[in-house]
Motif scaffolding. Structure first.
Motif, PDB file in Angstrom:
ATOM      1  N   ASP A 166       0.818  -1.218   0.000  1.00 18.50           N
ATOM      2  CA  ASP A 166       0.000   0.000   0.000  1.00 18.50           C
ATOM      3  C   ASP A 166       0.851   1.268   0.000  1.00 18.50           C
ATOM      4  O   ASP A 166       0.343   2.354  -0.286  1.00 18.50           O
ATOM      5  CB  ASP A 166      -0.914   0.035   1.237  1.00 18.50           C
ATOM      6  CG  ASP A 166      -1.896  -1.123   1.272  1.00 18.50           C
ATOM      7  OD1 ASP A 166      -2.357  -1.523   0.190  1.00 18.50           O
ATOM      8  OD2 ASP A 166      -2.197  -1.620   2.369  1.00 18.50           O
ATOM      9  N   LYS A 167       2.116   1.136   0.297  1.00 16.09           N
ATOM     10  CA  LYS A 167       2.986   2.297   0.458  1.00 16.09           C
ATOM     11  C   LYS A 167       3.219   3.007  -0.871  1.00 16.09           C
ATOM     12  O   LYS A 167       3.491   2.373  -1.893  1.00 16.09           O
ATOM     13  CB  LYS A 167       4.324   1.854   1.053  1.00 16.09           C
ATOM     14  CG  LYS A 167       5.247   2.999   1.432  1.00 16.09           C
ATOM     15  CD  LYS A 167       6.505   2.452   2.092  1.00 16.09           C
ATOM     16  CE  LYS A 167       7.458   3.570   2.497  1.00 16.09           C
ATOM     17  NZ  LYS A 167       8.697   3.047   3.122  1.00 16.09           N
ATOM     18  N   VAL A 168       3.099   4.326  -0.860  1.00 14.37           N
ATOM     19  CA  VAL A 168       3.347   5.159  -2.039  1.00 14.37           C
ATOM     20  C   VAL A 168       4.506   6.100  -1.701  1.00 14.37           C
ATOM     21  O   VAL A 168       4.435   6.851  -0.732  1.00 14.37           O
ATOM     22  CB  VAL A 168       2.101   5.980  -2.421  1.00 14.37           C
ATOM     23  CG1 VAL A 168       2.407   6.918  -3.585  1.00 14.37           C
ATOM     24  CG2 VAL A 168       0.944   5.052  -2.772  1.00 14.37           C
ATOM     25  N   VAL A 169       5.560   6.031  -2.503  1.00 18.13           N
ATOM     26  CA  VAL A 169       6.787   6.773  -2.199  1.00 18.13           C
ATOM     27  C   VAL A 169       6.905   8.011  -3.081  1.00 18.13           C
ATOM     28  O   VAL A 169       6.700   7.945  -4.301  1.00 18.13           O
ATOM     29  CB  VAL A 169       8.033   5.878  -2.387  1.00 18.13           C
ATOM     30  CG1 VAL A 169       9.315   6.670  -2.110  1.00 18.13           C
ATOM     31  CG2 VAL A 169       7.947   4.660  -1.468  1.00 18.13           C
ATOM     32  N   ILE A 170       7.229   9.128  -2.443  1.00 18.04           N
ATOM     33  CA  ILE A 170       7.543  10.367  -3.153  1.00 18.04           C
ATOM     34  C   ILE A 170       9.017  10.677  -2.916  1.00 18.04           C
ATOM     35  O   ILE A 170       9.511  10.581  -1.790  1.00 18.04           O
ATOM     36  CB  ILE A 170       6.661  11.528  -2.651  1.00 18.04           C
ATOM     37  CG1 ILE A 170       5.197  11.278  -3.022  1.00 18.04           C
ATOM     38  CG2 ILE A 170       7.127  12.858  -3.222  1.00 18.04           C
ATOM     39  CD1 ILE A 170       4.239  12.329  -2.499  1.00 18.04           C
ATOM     40  N   GLU A 171       9.729  11.040  -3.987  1.00 14.65           N
ATOM     41  CA  GLU A 171      11.161  11.291  -3.898  1.00 14.65           C
ATOM     42  C   GLU A 171      11.481  12.740  -4.205  1.00 14.65           C
ATOM     43  O   GLU A 171      10.753  13.407  -4.947  1.00 14.65           O
ATOM     44  CB  GLU A 171      11.910  10.383  -4.889  1.00 14.65           C
ATOM     45  CG  GLU A 171      11.706   8.908  -4.648  1.00 14.65           C
ATOM     46  CD  GLU A 171      12.366   8.054  -5.719  1.00 14.65           C
ATOM     47  OE1 GLU A 171      12.630   8.584  -6.815  1.00 14.65           O
ATOM     48  OE2 GLU A 171      12.619   6.860  -5.455  1.00 14.65           O
ATOM     49  N   ASP A 172      12.581  13.208  -3.649  1.00 14.48           N
ATOM     50  CA  ASP A 172      13.096  14.551  -3.934  1.00 14.48           C
ATOM     51  C   ASP A 172      14.253  14.387  -4.908  1.00 14.48           C
ATOM     52  O   ASP A 172      15.362  14.041  -4.523  1.00 14.48           O
ATOM     53  CB  ASP A 172      13.552  15.233  -2.649  1.00 14.48           C
ATOM     54  CG  ASP A 172      13.818  16.720  -2.851  1.00 14.48           C
ATOM     55  OD1 ASP A 172      13.727  17.178  -4.009  1.00 14.48           O
ATOM     56  OD2 ASP A 172      14.105  17.414  -1.870  1.00 14.48           O
ATOM     57  N   SER A 173      13.988  14.601  -6.199  1.00 14.82           N
ATOM     58  CA  SER A 173      14.988  14.366  -7.238  1.00 14.82           C
ATOM     59  C   SER A 173      15.573  15.679  -7.738  1.00 14.82           C
ATOM     60  O   SER A 173      15.198  16.767  -7.282  1.00 14.82           O
ATOM     61  CB  SER A 173      14.350  13.618  -8.408  1.00 14.82           C
ATOM     62  OG  SER A 173      13.469  14.473  -9.112  1.00 14.82           O
ATOM     63  N   ALA A 174      16.461  15.562  -8.710  1.00 13.66           N
ATOM     64  CA  ALA A 174      17.051  16.759  -9.319  1.00 13.66           C
ATOM     65  C   ALA A 174      15.994  17.595 -10.028  1.00 13.66           C
ATOM     66  O   ALA A 174      16.140  18.803 -10.188  1.00 13.66           O
ATOM     67  CB  ALA A 174      18.147  16.353 -10.301  1.00 13.66           C
ATOM     68  N   ASP A 175      14.913  16.946 -10.461  1.00 13.84           N
ATOM     69  CA  ASP A 175      13.819  17.649 -11.139  1.00 13.84           C
ATOM     70  C   ASP A 175      12.734  18.106 -10.177  1.00 13.84           C
ATOM     71  O   ASP A 175      11.683  18.594 -10.603  1.00 13.84           O
ATOM     72  CB  ASP A 175      13.198  16.744 -12.209  1.00 13.84           C
ATOM     73  CG  ASP A 175      14.174  16.435 -13.325  1.00 13.84           C
ATOM     74  OD1 ASP A 175      15.014  17.305 -13.623  1.00 13.84           O
ATOM     75  OD2 ASP A 175      14.098  15.331 -13.895  1.00 13.84           O
ATOM     76  N   GLY A 176      12.958  17.904  -8.880  1.00 12.71           N
ATOM     77  CA  GLY A 176      11.961  18.303  -7.888  1.00 12.71           C
ATOM     78  C   GLY A 176      11.265  17.100  -7.283  1.00 12.71           C
ATOM     79  O   GLY A 176      11.723  15.962  -7.400  1.00 12.71           O
ATOM     80  N   ILE A 177      10.139  17.351  -6.641  1.00 15.80           N
ATOM     81  CA  ILE A 177       9.366  16.304  -5.989  1.00 15.80           C
ATOM     82  C   ILE A 177       8.664  15.461  -7.055  1.00 15.80           C
ATOM     83  O   ILE A 177       7.939  15.982  -7.898  1.00 15.80           O
ATOM     84  CB  ILE A 177       8.317  16.909  -5.037  1.00 15.80           C
ATOM     85  CG1 ILE A 177       9.008  17.748  -3.958  1.00 15.80           C
ATOM     86  CG2 ILE A 177       7.460  15.835  -4.408  1.00 15.80           C
ATOM     87  CD1 ILE A 177       9.882  16.950  -3.021  1.00 15.80           C
ATOM     88  N   ILE A 178       8.898  14.136  -7.015  1.00 18.70           N
ATOM     89  CA  ILE A 178       8.307  13.258  -8.030  1.00 18.70           C
ATOM     90  C   ILE A 178       7.793  11.973  -7.378  1.00 18.70           C
ATOM     91  O   ILE A 178       8.234  11.583  -6.294  1.00 18.70           O
ATOM     92  CB  ILE A 178       9.329  12.881  -9.129  1.00 18.70           C
ATOM     93  CG1 ILE A 178      10.521  12.143  -8.530  1.00 18.70           C
ATOM     94  CG2 ILE A 178       9.776  14.104  -9.902  1.00 18.70           C
ATOM     95  CD1 ILE A 178      11.465  11.544  -9.566  1.00 18.70           C
ATOM     96  N   TRP A 179       6.843  11.328  -8.055  1.00 17.74           N
ATOM     97  CA  TRP A 179       6.431   9.991  -7.646  1.00 17.74           C
ATOM     98  C   TRP A 179       7.566   9.014  -7.968  1.00 17.74           C
ATOM     99  O   TRP A 179       8.240   9.157  -8.985  1.00 17.74           O
ATOM    100  CB  TRP A 179       5.189   9.536  -8.410  1.00 17.74           C
ATOM    101  CG  TRP A 179       3.965  10.390  -8.266  1.00 17.74           C
ATOM    102  CD1 TRP A 179       3.387  11.137  -9.235  1.00 17.74           C
ATOM    103  CD2 TRP A 179       3.154  10.556  -7.099  1.00 17.74           C
ATOM    104  NE1 TRP A 179       2.258  11.772  -8.760  1.00 17.74           N
ATOM    105  CE2 TRP A 179       2.095  11.429  -7.440  1.00 17.74           C
ATOM    106  CE3 TRP A 179       3.216  10.048  -5.799  1.00 17.74           C
ATOM    107  CZ2 TRP A 179       1.113  11.811  -6.534  1.00 17.74           C
ATOM    108  CZ3 TRP A 179       2.241  10.431  -4.894  1.00 17.74           C
ATOM    109  CH2 TRP A 179       1.204  11.292  -5.251  1.00 17.74           C
TER     110      TRP A 179
END
Length: 536
Positions: A166-179
């Motif tokens: 059920d976990k949905v991860v959001i990442e902080d990438s070079a392009d900004g906040i992304i799924w």
């Protein structure tokens, strides 16, 4: 005997959302006291049926009161922050621009309603409170409440234990906040639409074959199953843009051309959804693309019931989010949201204009240009026909060359008739698809901006020493989760937009080049015929 009540306070209900507009002193007949969340349903003296706040009326016993009691207040019980969100999808089909805010009402710390571009005043706020409590919207039809955003922000209890899937991860990438990317990306082909019937031919329908690339296994579904899936996705993901399905047509729905066009649009829709990192991996979508509704009817219905009992929808979806800390200030967040709102509004206007231009282009090329080339051709053919009686050796090549020119312009006319289907058709489909996608963002922005306004309200209460610091910190942390969801969705949309329009512009210009090159080749060939005409 029906319950009669007297209205104690003016209430400007939203009639489009099923509310009554009543005034102090009006009498109403109550038809349902079990609506929930402090609302009753009733009839006014004109026979209009609708909802109204139960706290705004008094049951008539010995006649109407001569004087209204003090304004109703909400309890300050700790239970107040545990909110059960209203579930169910009730999409407003009106003009999308009316669903936005005008940018000025956001400054109101006590804001708890929706926004409208058309007004410079904050809409009616349907909330009351006492010192030390956070205002909960009484308007259960507001986008903020329906989405579950308010319930989550104010600390609604988590309905179930989360599983790892059920976990949905959001990442902080070079392009900004992304799924976080889908580890097994795939697309779907929709093919082989087949007319079927049941109940001994009484009921007819069309079934479509869906083949995901990662399973390579075909499953069959009717349009109503696509519609069911769409409704589940909208309910589950309050801050994800779920693109609308192609329009449902009743008249002539089994015409072959319509079926093929719907197949094409459903394939576009399936691939749009399949490319979304969150939607593509969710259980209800995976069930849809892996279980045949006809060949596996028992399994299909069991999975369907599981999806309809899914507790991780609306406000509960936010509890599945694992996201980085939000390092932006409130002002920066508001600026980014406002910037995106303006971007979407401008893009929506340009998309509608471009659709109109392409439709005009289609009409001109397929009809006007074709007719002009055909008329041009008839002139050359008539001219060559008038030369034909002269059979002299030096005259015949000219007659044949002019006749060839006439035939060439007829062929160019035929090219014009077919060309828009090659270059304009796909562009129009993309633009219409994006028009639908853009219409989903006003609700997402409303949820985000309403949540920010709610945090400001909490901060104001803290300054007045009516709310504890840790309570405000909890609200702020939950707002960060919602903000990350919105930013991840914005970045996904922008990346999809660049990919889609790059591909479509390359296709359109490539088809245009091929079209004009074919015309040049035909004219060049016709021109060469005149080399065989003697000069004297």
């Amino acid at each position: 005997m029906a319950t009669r009540v007297s209205v104690l306070y003016d209430f400007d209900g939203d009639t489009q959302n099923g509310e009554l507009v009543v005034r102090e002193g009006d009498h109403l007949t109550v038809t349902d006291k079990d609506v929930g969340e402090g609302w009753w349903e009733g009839l006014d003296s004109y026979g209009n049926r609708g909802l109204f706040p139960a706290a705004y009326v008094k049951v008539l016993e010995d006649g109407p009161p001569s004087r209204p009691p003090p304004a109703p207040i909400q309890s300050s019980s700790p239970q107040y922050l545990s909110i059960s969100p209203t579930r169910g999808y009730d999409k407003n089909d009106g003009d999308w621009e009316d669903e936005w805010d005008d940018g000025s009402s956001v400054a109101s710390d006590s804001y708890s309603g929706d926004y409208a571009f058309s007004s410079n005043n904050a809409p009616r706020t349907m909330s009351v409170s006492r010192a030390g409590t956070v205002k909960k919207s009484m308007n259960r039809f507001s986008t903020f409440v329906k989405s579950g955003g308010e319930a989550f922000l104010l600390g609604a209890n988590q309905d179930s234990t989360l599983q790892s899937q059920d976990k949905v991860v959001i990442e902080d990438s070079a392009d900004g906040i992304i799924w976080q990317n889908n580890p097994i990306p795939f697309i779907c082909a929709v093919s082989e639409p087949e007319k079927k019937s049941k109940y001994k031919g009484i009921k007819s329908y069309v079934a479509y074959q869906i083949v995901p690339t990662h399973t390579d296994k075909a499953v069959s579904h009717r349009f109503k199953h696509f519609d069911w899936l769409y409704g589940r996705l909208v309910e589950k993901f309050p801050t994800i843009s779920v693109p609308p399905l192609p329009d449902k047509q009743i008249t002539g729905r089994y015409a072959d051309e319509f079926i093929q066009k719907r197949r094409q649009l459903l394939e576009l829709w399936m691939n749009r959804v399949s490319r979304h990192p969150v939607i593509a991996q969710c259980e209800v979508f995976q069930h849809f693309i892996k279980c045949d509704s006809e060949a596996q009817e028992k399994e299909w219905k069991a999975g369907k019931r599981r999806a309809e009992c899914d507790k991780l929808v609306g406000s509960q979806f936010f509890y599945t989010i694992s996201s980085p800390a939000q390092n932006l200030s409130q002002q920066q967040v508001e600026h980014k949201v406002e910037h995106f709102k303006d971007f979407v509004k401008g893009m929506d206007e340009s998309v509608k204009t471009t659709i109109s231009r392409f439709e005009e282009y289609w009409d001109k090329v397929a009809r006007s240009y074709r007719n002009e080339y055909k008329r041009f051709a008839s002139g050359f053919l008539q001219l060559s026909g008038s030369f034909a009686p002269d059979a002299a050796a030096y005259s015949l090549p000219l007659t044949q060359a002019i006749e060839d020119t006439g035939r060439t312009y007829e062929e160019i006319g035929d090219l014009c008739q077919d060309q828009p289907r090659k270059d304009a058709s796909q562009m129009i489909d993309l633009l219409r698809e994006y028009s639908g996608i853009l219409s989903t963002f006003p609700d997402i922005v409303i949820v985000q901006k309403s949540a920010m306004s709610k945090l400001k309200e909490c901060q104001k209460l803290q300054e007045e020493e009516k709310m504890e610091y840790n309570e405000v910190a909890d609200v702020s942390a939950r707002l960060d989760v919602m903000t990350n969801c919105v930013f991840a969705e914005i970045n996904h949309f922008q990346r999809e937009r660049v990919r889609d329009f790059k591909k479509q512009m390359q296709h359109f210009i490539g088809e245009q080049i091929q079209f004009h090159q074919e015309i040049i080749n035909k004219l060049q060939s016709s021109l060469e015929k005149y080399n065989y005409v003697p000069d004297d």
